[in-house]
Design an enzyme around this catalytic site. Structure first.
Site, PDB file in Angstrom:
ATOM      1  N   ASP A  17      25.598 -22.347 -29.543  1.00  0.00           N
ATOM      2  CA  ASP A  17      25.432 -23.757 -30.026  1.00  0.00           C
ATOM      3  C   ASP A  17      26.016 -24.794 -29.238  1.00  0.00           C
ATOM      4  O   ASP A  17      27.190 -24.411 -28.738  1.00  0.00           O
ATOM      5  CB  ASP A  17      25.596 -23.669 -31.571  1.00  0.00           C
ATOM      6  CG  ASP A  17      24.962 -24.958 -32.353  1.00  0.00           C
ATOM      7  OD1 ASP A  17      23.960 -25.679 -31.397  1.00  0.00           O
ATOM      8  OD2 ASP A  17      25.259 -25.415 -33.165  1.00  0.00           O
ATOM      9  N   ASN A  65      13.572 -23.786 -34.296  1.00  0.00           N
ATOM     10  CA  ASN A  65      13.923 -24.691 -32.911  1.00  0.00           C
ATOM     11  C   ASN A  65      12.510 -24.983 -32.384  1.00  0.00           C
ATOM     12  O   ASN A  65      12.566 -25.971 -31.395  1.00  0.00           O
ATOM     13  CB  ASN A  65      14.482 -23.760 -31.908  1.00  0.00           C
ATOM     14  CG  ASN A  65      16.223 -23.827 -32.256  1.00  0.00           C
ATOM     15  OD1 ASN A  65      16.841 -22.737 -31.941  1.00  0.00           O
ATOM     16  ND2 ASN A  65      16.619 -24.717 -33.055  1.00  0.00           N
TER      17      ASN A  65
HETATM   18  C1  IPE Z   1      20.805 -22.511 -34.304  1.00  0.00           C
HETATM   19  O1  IPE Z   1      21.237 -23.681 -33.746  1.00  0.00           O
HETATM   20  C2  IPE Z   1      20.038 -21.584 -33.464  1.00  0.00           C
HETATM   21  C3  IPE Z   1      20.393 -21.471 -32.199  1.00  0.00           C
HETATM   22  C4  IPE Z   1      21.490 -21.683 -31.595  1.00  0.00           C
HETATM   23  C5  IPE Z   1      19.563 -20.512 -31.549  1.00  0.00           C
HETATM   24  P1  IPE Z   1      20.832 -24.859 -34.229  1.00  0.00           P
HETATM   25  O2  IPE Z   1      21.451 -25.924 -33.119  1.00  0.00           O
HETATM   26  O3  IPE Z   1      19.286 -24.987 -33.972  1.00  0.00           O
HETATM   27  O4  IPE Z   1      20.859 -25.290 -35.768  1.00  0.00           O
HETATM   28  P2  IPE Z   1      21.323 -26.419 -36.420  1.00  0.00           P
HETATM   29  O5  IPE Z   1      19.936 -27.152 -36.505  1.00  0.00           O
HETATM   30  O6  IPE Z   1      22.486 -27.341 -36.061  1.00  0.00           O
HETATM   31  O7  IPE Z   1      21.414 -26.111 -37.920  1.00  0.00           O
HETATM   32  C1  IPE Z   2      21.960 -24.306 -28.682  1.00  0.00           C
HETATM   33  O1  IPE Z   2      22.378 -25.691 -28.397  1.00  0.00           O
HETATM   34  C2  IPE Z   2      20.922 -23.782 -27.918  1.00  0.00           C
HETATM   35  C3  IPE Z   2      19.731 -23.302 -28.498  1.00  0.00           C
HETATM   36  C4  IPE Z   2      19.090 -23.930 -29.767  1.00  0.00           C
HETATM   37  C5  IPE Z   2      18.703 -22.975 -27.920  1.00  0.00           C
HETATM   38  P1  IPE Z   2      21.821 -26.858 -29.175  1.00  0.00           P
HETATM   39  O2  IPE Z   2      20.427 -27.346 -28.222  1.00  0.00           O
HETATM   40  O3  IPE Z   2      21.656 -26.638 -30.424  1.00  0.00           O
HETATM   41  O4  IPE Z   2      22.980 -27.873 -28.718  1.00  0.00           O
HETATM   42  P2  IPE Z   2      23.539 -29.028 -29.696  1.00  0.00           P
HETATM   43  O5  IPE Z   2      23.839 -28.513 -31.008  1.00  0.00           O
HETATM   44  O6  IPE Z   2      22.208 -30.159 -30.006  1.00  0.00           O
HETATM   45  O7  IPE Z   2      24.715 -29.655 -29.313  1.00  0.00           O
HETATM   46 MG    MG Z   3      22.621 -26.867 -32.120  1.00  0.00          MG
END
Ligand code: IPE
Ligand code: IPE
Ligand code: MG
Length: 234
Positions: A17, A65
């Site tokens: 993340d 996602n």
């Molecule tokens: C969880 O992260 C899913 C992955 C890292 C693949 P998100 O960034 O999607 O989660 P939330 O929305 O902050 O809970």
């Molecule tokens: C995690 O990074 C990667 C995936 C969900 C694939 P994010 O895209 O959630 O990054 P933030 O949380 O917006 O910084």
């Molecule tokens: Mg994220």
């Protein structure tokens, strides 16, 4: 780092993340953040498995996602194809087996094809397992298991928990250490069954910056934890 004297978890799970915020801090696009995150993924995984960790579950795309903008989802799907196809040699060289957890629908065909090929090619490798959790949801996994059991017509009256676990996407040992990068303090539907007694570690570091020394720190912290599993400390 030398790991002698440290406890090595059997199963490590990472919620990858912070790619988006990492990019924003640098005036880059979210897509560039994902590129940087994916760049880090395989080298970090190799390091973790080289330390004696047997199973590494990586949460790279949740069922939720798909709510993101189409351009971002499409870019991530392209990155999956690149990762699974172009890193095959590297997985082979390092004797790494790759498996997946998650639903097929609505993943694009090209992703499923690259995924299946990678699973097939690496199936006999013995140097540790990467479990990519892609289009994965913890509740979906439990519901899908229930559906499979009902369809099988099995009599579940005498079942143990381990009998149920056989119907999950993968029948893996419980998670010992669960790491979520970027300072978010939640599970976001990740491995709900398998994480039930995991030790949690929440570094502030965003995933593209989470490297070997950061993992070393997680292991030092994990070694200090007193895992009681509901029992009494002797
Ligand atoms: C969880 O992260 C899913 C992955 C890292 C693949 P998100 O960034 O999607 O989660 P939330 O929305 O902050 O809970
Ligand atoms: C995690 O990074 C990667 C995936 C969900 C694939 P994010 O895209 O959630 O990054 P933030 O949380 O917006 O910084
Ligand atoms: Mg994220």
């Amino acid at each position: 780092m030398d790991y002698s004297g440290l406890k090595i978890p059997n199963h490590v799970a990472i919620i990858v993340d912070g790619n988006g915020r990492w990019a924003k801090e640098r005036g880059m696009t979210r897509l560039q953040g994902h590129d940087a995150g994916f760049e880090n993924l395989v080298s970090l995984s190799k390091y973790i498995l080289s330390k004696g960790v047997k199973y590494l579950s990586l949460y790279v795309f949740s069922t939720e996602n798909f709510k993101r903008e189409k351009a971002e989802v499409d870019h991530l799907m392209d990155l999956f194809v690149l990762l699974y196809r172009d890193k095959l040699r590297e997985f082979m060289r390092n004797n790494i087996r790759v498996i997946f957890s998650g639903r097929d629908e609505p993943l694009p065909k090209k992703v499923l094809k690259a995924r299946d090929e990678l699973v097939r090619e690496t199936a006999n490798n013995t140097g540790g397992t990467i479990n990519f959790c892609m289009n994965y949801g913890g509740r979906a996994e439990i519901l899908d298991a229930v559906k499979k059991i009902v369809a099988s017509g099995e009599d579940v009256s005498g079942w143990q928990e381990s009998d149920f676990a056989k119907y999950l996407y993968q029948d893996l040992p419980d998670v010992d250490l669960m790491i979520r990068t970027s300072g978010e303090l939640r599970l976001s539907n990740f491995l709900l069954w398998q994480n039930s007694y995991a030790e949690f570690y929440f570094p502030e570091t965003k995933f593209p910056d989470f490297h070997e020394a950061d993992f070393d720190r997680a292991i030092v912290e994990y070694t200090k934890r007193d895992r009681r599993f509901g029992g009494i400390k002797k």
